[in-house]
Design an enzyme around this catalytic site. Structure first.
Site, short mmCIF file in Angstrom:
data_model
loop_
_atom_site.label_atom_id
_atom_site.label_comp_id
_atom_site.label_asym_id
_atom_site.label_seq_id
_atom_site.Cartn_x
_atom_site.Cartn_y
_atom_site.Cartn_z
N GLU A 146 0.85 -1.19 0.00
CA GLU A 146 0.00 0.00 0.00
C GLU A 146 0.88 1.24 0.00
OE1 GLU A 146 -3.55 2.00 2.74
OE2 GLU A 146 -2.28 0.40 3.55
N GLU A 229 -9.51 9.44 5.83
CA GLU A 229 -9.53 8.56 6.98
C GLU A 229 -9.81 9.42 8.21
OE1 GLU A 229 -6.74 4.76 6.12
OE2 GLU A 229 -5.69 6.57 6.76
#
Length: 247
Positions: A146, A229
């Site tokens: 990621e 987030e």
């Protein structure tokens, strides 16, 4: 990041055999389902992806992006966030965007470009841009690599792992973090100050990660996604527009 999604694609009404004149713009779509999603521009998926909490989160999806309209709950800043509402192209836990050419092997990519426009508000969150890669052309489950680009960081939160240095990519300076969340490896690039919008080469970040020995040319790019987030707050956070293309 760290999102065990079982995305639910919103149903679409289909008109068959009719040729209709152009009408008004498509109405906004409200999504409050934990893993609810829909498509925009016939090309991208927008998902609520409230993977880290049972508290209510709702997003309003427009023709070009989305905004957070409800956000309840909070999480400790030394742990994982509440969610990752985002727009993406490619495949994410078996949910693939319409007509995508991803996964595609890194060695075959001649260009990968993207443009993003964020709108910020108060809260504890990061504006996160994820690039997912795996040794196999997988369309489900957790990818092994990621790449996170933090366009904005608010509050006492930090990326996975430890600081390993700084670098310049796309004419901008970045603090580089590297670590693992237990499911996948993560290399994060943190902007020193908020970036509200940017058009850039995704391939530049992939090449930097490859130069660090974290992937090889035989790996596959599986998805590109952008969103937020949140740890707490965040109503009004918006991706006003998102685009990505891989050649």
């Amino acid at each position: 990041m760290r999102n065990p999604v079982r995305a639910i694609v919103a149903s679409l009404a289909v008109l068959g055999g009719l040729v209709l004149p152009a009408g008004p713009a498509q109405a906004d779509v409200q999504i409050c389902d934990q893993y609810g999603s829909t498509t925009i521009q016939g090309r991208y998926v927008v998902q609520n992806n409230r993977w880290g909490s049972s508290a209510t989160q709702c997003i309003n999806v427009t023709s070009t992006g989305f905004s957070i309209t409800q956000q309840q709950g909070s999480k400790p800043t030394n742990g994982a966030p509440l969610s990752y509402p985002s727009a993406f192209i490619g495949c994410h836990y078996t949910n693939c965007s319409p007509g995508t050419n991803l996964p595609i092997q890194v060695s075959r990519i001649s260009s990968a470009t993207s443009s993003i426009n964020y709108r910020y508000t108060s809260g504890i969150y990061n504006a996160s841009y994820d690039i997912w890669l795996d040794p196999t052309p997988r369309r489900d489950g957790v990818n092994q690599m990621e790449i996170m680009i933090w366009f904005n960081r608010q509050g006492s939160i930090q990326p996975i792992g430890q600081v390993v240095g700084t670098t310049t990519i796309g004419g901008r300076s970045w603090q580089v973090w590297r670590g693992s969340n237990g499911s996948n490896n993560v290399i994060s690039y943190v902007a020193p100050s908020p970036i509200p919008s940017w058009s850039f080469s995704v391939l530049d970040f992939i090449n930097d990660v490859r130069a660090r020995g974290a992937i090889t040319n035989s790996w596959y790019l599986t998805s590109i996604q952008a969103g937020f987030e949140p740890w707490s707050g965040g109503v009004g956070l918006s991706v006003d527009s998102f685009s990505a293309a891989v050649q």
